[in-house]
Write an enzyme that holds these catalytic residues in place. Structure first.
Site, PDB file in Angstrom:
ATOM      1  N   GLN A  85       0.814  -1.225   0.000  1.00  0.00           N
ATOM      2  CA  GLN A  85       0.000   0.000   0.000  1.00  0.00           C
ATOM      3  C   GLN A  85       0.846   1.272   0.000  1.00  0.00           C
ATOM      4  OE1 GLN A  85      -3.027  -1.318   3.292  1.00  0.00           O
ATOM      5  NE2 GLN A  85      -3.810   0.460   2.232  1.00  0.00           N
ATOM      6  N   HIS A  86       0.196   2.378  -0.333  1.00  0.00           N
ATOM      7  CA  HIS A  86       0.716   3.753  -0.158  1.00  0.00           C
ATOM      8  C   HIS A  86       1.838   4.177  -1.113  1.00  0.00           C
ATOM      9  CE1 HIS A  86      -1.504   3.549   3.580  1.00  0.00           C
ATOM     10  NE2 HIS A  86      -0.637   2.773   4.173  1.00  0.00           N
ATOM     11  N   ASP A 248      -2.217  -4.949  -0.085  1.00  0.00           N
ATOM     12  CA  ASP A 248      -1.923  -6.254   0.524  1.00  0.00           C
ATOM     13  C   ASP A 248      -2.770  -6.525   1.768  1.00  0.00           C
ATOM     14  OD1 ASP A 248      -0.609  -4.291   2.011  1.00  0.00           O
ATOM     15  OD2 ASP A 248       1.374  -5.163   1.795  1.00  0.00           O
TER      16      ASP A 248
END
Length: 498
Positions: A85-86, A248
């Site tokens: 992520q991110h 994830d």
């Protein structure tokens, strides 16, 4: 005998890419593959990756998985991609990557995040506006950082993608994102499921960022089919459908059957996460709880600790131990490690919220300074961070009947017992430890089923494909629970001094 329905699940993580072949008709995982990634690190908290490595690892892991499963890639009906992520992937108007991807664990943009948070009106303002409090790892501070530090790169931005969005774009040529993954950007409202365009205009009034955003799609919607050249390169069926995919944590939730209230998924990976399913966006008043959207149509209140197996691994390497010896030493030391406490904040920390903290050892004497106590203190210290987070989720009304454990740390029986005792909750692992790759494959099967008139619901697929490992079931021991409560109070006191 039912006809096999083959799906490929991919999980592109910080350390590597995993691939898995699922037969959604029988629920069996037929084969797996993996390939590693390296990190670009800097002393200033820089954590970046070359996106080219992801593509190479994707191809390598997929070939391995097909080979291990003994199946022809032309038989694959769909692909689901899970990603870390991110992370920020920037493309120019030719679809080329402009610079290495900045990752979730990058803390170089802490100052930018602080300024953005102040701009939003602090934690309270961020919660009211976005439904969560932006943290240094989120994508939005990476955009401001790029604008200020790399203006030439910034001026060429044509697409802003997250890691799994980028892999879907590479596969299909289409740029889109789904709500779960978009939740971690810091420019998305988790209640209304829309981009916060004004925040991007505040970073760059020209409107460049807004124009570069991917289209938002529902979790059950496909992105498209694979581009013929990529299908050929990967040895896959060009008609295979690429599902929306997700982050994830969202895919790990699907891969543990965490798609209805009452279940908790806890991941013991490089970082630690605890998440639960909710069918309403009940935003927690606590800044540490991120009420992300799920990649299954609901919400996924989640807490994340930055230090888990990366911290235990650092102690293991320091003492030159293999995993087996490390676990034996952990088991040898008593609960509370004879008074030794490790605050494992090597990477700063998100939960408890201490972004500028460093790691520290407390309570050392000549008598208790042993390898066993150090190993034990590392496992206890990281697990206490997860307990801190679970308590926040419980204060938010979360019920937990059992905890489903995933990630590398879940393979350790001694760690499973420590988790059960610290959380005072039964713990069980899934038969498939690569829960995010499995969740991605299940979501791909759900997407395919939806486009064929919904023969299978997501619940049907999870029922069939998510298997619990009954041998791993671990119950809390009352005497241990009481002893750990004391050790946890000591941890809380040490944290309070920071």
């Amino acid at each position: 005998m039912t006809h096999p329905q083959l799906f490929l699940g991919i999980d592109c993580g910080t350390q590597g890419t995993k691939a898995l072949i699922l037969d959604a008709a029988s629920g069996a995982v037929l084969g797996q593959g993996s390939a590693g990634h390296t990190m670009i690190s800097g002393a200033n908290g820089r954590r970046e990756q070359d996106t080219g490595q992801w593509l190479d690892a994707f191809a390598q892991a997929t070939r391995q998985a097909l080979q291990a499963a003994g199946v022809d890639g032309q038989a694959i009906l769909g692909i689901g991609v899970s990603g870390q992520q991110h992370g920020l992937v920037l493309l120019d108007d030719g679809g080329q990557v402009l610079r290495p991807a900045k990752l979730w664990c990058d803390t170089e943009t802490t100052a930018e995040n602080d300024r953005l948070l102040a701009h939003l009106g602090g934690e309270q303002g961020s919660l009211e506006r976005l439904g969560l409090v932006i943290a240094p790892g989120y994508t939005v501070s990476k955009l401001l950082w790029t604008c200020e530090q790399h203006p030439a790169v910034f001026s060429r931005i044509a697409r802003i993608l997250l890691p799994h969005d980028y892999l879907n774009f590479w596969l299909t040529g289409r740029a889109c994102s789904e709500y779960g993954e978009a939740s971690g950007t810091g420019y998305f409202n988790v209640r209304t499921r829309q981009w916060d365009l004004q925040l991007l205009r505040d970073i760059d009034p020209s409107g460049r960022l807004q124009a570069a955003l991917p289209e938002l799609i529902d979790a059950h919607q496909p992105v498209g089919t694979i581009l013929p050249a990529i299908a050929e390169q990967l040895g896959l069926n060009p008609d295979a459908q690429v599902s929306s995919g997700g982050g994830d944590n969202m895919m790990g939730a699907i891969g543990t059957g965490n798609i209805r209230p009452g279940t908790i998924t806890m991941s013991l990976g490089s970082s630690g996460t605890v998440c639960a399913y909710a069918d309403q966006p009940q935003v927690s008043p606590d800044a540490s709880v991120a009420t992300f959207c799920s990649s299954s149509g609901g919400w996924l209140p989640l807490i994340c600790t930055m230090n888990l197996t990366n911290a235990t691994g650092a102690i293991r390497e320091l003492l030159g131990l293999d995993l087996e010896r490390f676990n034996a030493l952990v088991a040898q030391a008593p609960i509370g490690a004879d008074g030794v406490s490790l605050l494992p904040f090597f990477n700063g920390e998100r939960v408890p919220p201490l972004p500028h903290a460093t790691g520290s050892l407390h309570g050392l004497t000549l008598d208790n300074l042993t390898p066993a106590n150090l190993c034990r203190a590392a496992v206890e210290g990281t697990t206490f961070g997860l307990r801190f987070g679970l308590d926040l989720l419980r204060q938010n009304g979360l019920q937990s009947r059992s905890i489903c454990l995933i990630g590398g740390g879940s393979k350790s029986a001694v760690w499973r017992q420590i988790v059960a005792d610290i959380m005072n909750t039964p713990v069980i692992c899934t038969g498939q430890s690569e829960a995010a790759a499995l969740g991605a494959a299940i979501q791909a099967a759900w997407c395919k089923s939806w486009s064929c008139g919904l023969e299978d619901t997501l619940a049907d697929l999870c029922e069939r494909c998510v298997k619990l490992d009954l041998n791993s079931e671990t119950l809390p021991v009352a005497a241990n629970v009481a002893a750990f409560q004391q050790a946890y109070e000591r941890y809380r006191q040490h944290v309070a001094t920071l």
